[in-house]
Every structure is written in structure tokens, then in C-alpha cells.
Design an enzyme around this catalytic site. Structure first.
Site, short mmCIF file in Angstrom:
data_model
loop_
_atom_site.label_atom_id
_atom_site.label_comp_id
_atom_site.label_asym_id
_atom_site.label_seq_id
_atom_site.Cartn_x
_atom_site.Cartn_y
_atom_site.Cartn_z
N CYS A 18 -2.16 -0.37 7.43
CA CYS A 18 -1.36 0.85 7.35
C CYS A 18 -1.41 1.64 8.65
O CYS A 18 -0.40 2.19 9.08
CB CYS A 18 -1.82 1.70 6.17
SG CYS A 18 -1.49 0.92 4.58
N CYS A 41 -5.92 2.08 5.96
CA CYS A 41 -6.59 0.84 6.37
C CYS A 41 -6.00 0.37 7.71
O CYS A 41 -5.07 0.99 8.24
CB CYS A 41 -6.41 -0.23 5.30
SG CYS A 41 -4.70 -0.84 5.17
N HIS A 85 0.85 -1.19 0.00
CA HIS A 85 0.00 0.00 0.00
C HIS A 85 0.88 1.24 0.00
O HIS A 85 2.04 1.20 0.44
CB HIS A 85 -0.89 0.03 1.24
CG HIS A 85 -1.98 -0.99 1.22
ND1 HIS A 85 -3.08 -0.89 2.04
CD2 HIS A 85 -2.16 -2.12 0.49
CE1 HIS A 85 -3.88 -1.91 1.82
NE2 HIS A 85 -3.34 -2.68 0.89
N GLU A 102 1.06 3.90 1.84
CA GLU A 102 1.63 4.30 3.12
C GLU A 102 2.80 3.40 3.53
O GLU A 102 3.81 3.89 4.03
CB GLU A 102 0.55 4.28 4.23
CG GLU A 102 -0.59 5.23 3.99
CD GLU A 102 -1.76 4.62 3.20
OE1 GLU A 102 -2.85 5.18 3.29
OE2 GLU A 102 -1.57 3.59 2.51
#
Length: 177
Positions: free
Chosen positions: A109, A106, A76, A78
Site C-alpha cells: 500500500c 503495508c 487492501h 488503501e
């Protein structure tokens, strides 16, 4: 935990020189860089999410979604940005850092942001299906944890939302034939 919504997102700009981390113009510039990362994800046929990590007024990590291209569910935006920042700084903790991301983090993260000990997370739009910071949970501000993260939301929300909506509209149209 206090969320601040920006009503006037303003235009994104580049943020390569040190900037005052808490100024409105700097925040817009850093979010503009996160939006640039989201556009890079879109060009790679990834969900257009981008993030930057800012420490002492400088970007020390950048990332965009790479889950499909890397065949990695943890890639992801991040996480990619945090990994780069940790290498740049030479430490697993990013104390005092602010992460600008185009979408609410999420649970995975949010956990990584906590472990990295970032000070602040600023995101553009909420994620009603996976968001762990305001939508489905409040992981970053949970007082049971030994670290809480300041959050702000809504900066450049219209532009981030438009990127996501256009991406998914194209995907649905392609699926219809």
C-alpha cells in the site's frame, strides 16, 4: 519525515460536504469515515481496516479490506480507495490528496500511495507486523525516492485499535471452539 500524534481523537462524524482539509475537525471527520469503512469490513468478516482518499476537501475514494471476499491479496483498504479515487478523478496521480486509513499502510500500500503521488497519509494505529511507514520501514519518507509523503499518526487510535482487538479476539475464540 514528521509524525504527529493526536492525543484527543474526538468523535467520528460524516464528511460529505467539502471541508477544510487541514483542520482538526475535518481530519476527525475524515478518519470517522475511514472507521465506518473498517466497520463495513468487519461486517464482511474481513480484517477491519478502512481508508478514504480526500482531495480538495472532498472524499473521492473509499475502501475497506476485501481480500477474503474477493480472493485478492491486493484488495487492501488503501488500494481499493486509491482505485476508486483514480477513477473518480480520471487520473492515476492524486496530487494533493490525503489518505486517511485506520492502520499504518503495508509495503504494498505504501508503494501504491507513492505511485499515486498522494501528499499526505494519516493513520490511526501502527502495524508492528506489516507497517511500512514507521514500524518496519519508512517507505513514504525515503529520500532516495523522487516523491515523499507527509505522515501523521494517532488520530482516533483508540477506536481503531479496539475494532482490531475485538475482531481478533472473536477469531481466536471461534478457533478454540
Amino acid at each position: 519525515m514528521k509524525a504527529v500524534v493526536s492525543i484527543d481523537p474526538g468523535p467520528p462524524s460524516d464528511a460529505t460536504a467539502p471541508l477544510e482539509p487541514r483542520s482538526v475537525n475535518s481530519a476527525r471527520a475524515f478518519m470517522g469515515c475511514a472507521l465506518d469503512e473498517a466497520r463495513a469490513a468487519e461486517r464482511e468478516d474481513e480484517v477491519p481496516v478502512g481508508a478514504v482518499v480526500v482531495l480538495d476537501g472532498r472524499i473521492v475514494g473509499r475502501g475497506h479490506n476485501r481480500t477474503r471476499g474477493a480472493c485478492d491479496p491486493t484488495a487492501h483498504a488503501e488500494i481499493v480507495a486509491l482505485r476508486q479515487a483514480a477513477l473518480e478523478v480520471g487520473a492515476q496521480r492524486l496530487v494533493g490528496a490525503t489518505v486517511y486509513t485506520t492502520v499504518e499502510p503495508c509495503f504494498m500500500c505504501a508503494g501504491a500511495l507513492l505511485h499515486a503521488r498522494v501528499e499526505r497519509v494519516v493513520w490511526a494505529v501502527r502495524d508492528p507486523k506489516f507497517g511500512a511507514c514507521a514500524s518496519l520501514g519508512q517507505v513514504l519518507g525515503d529520500e532516495r525516492l523522487n516523491h515523499q509523503v507527509e505522515i501523521e499518526e494517532g488520530l482516533c487510535a483508540d477506536e481503531a485499535r479496539e475494532l482490531l482487538q475485538q475482531f481478533f479476539e472473536r477469531k481466536r475464540a471461534a478457533a478454540r471452539g
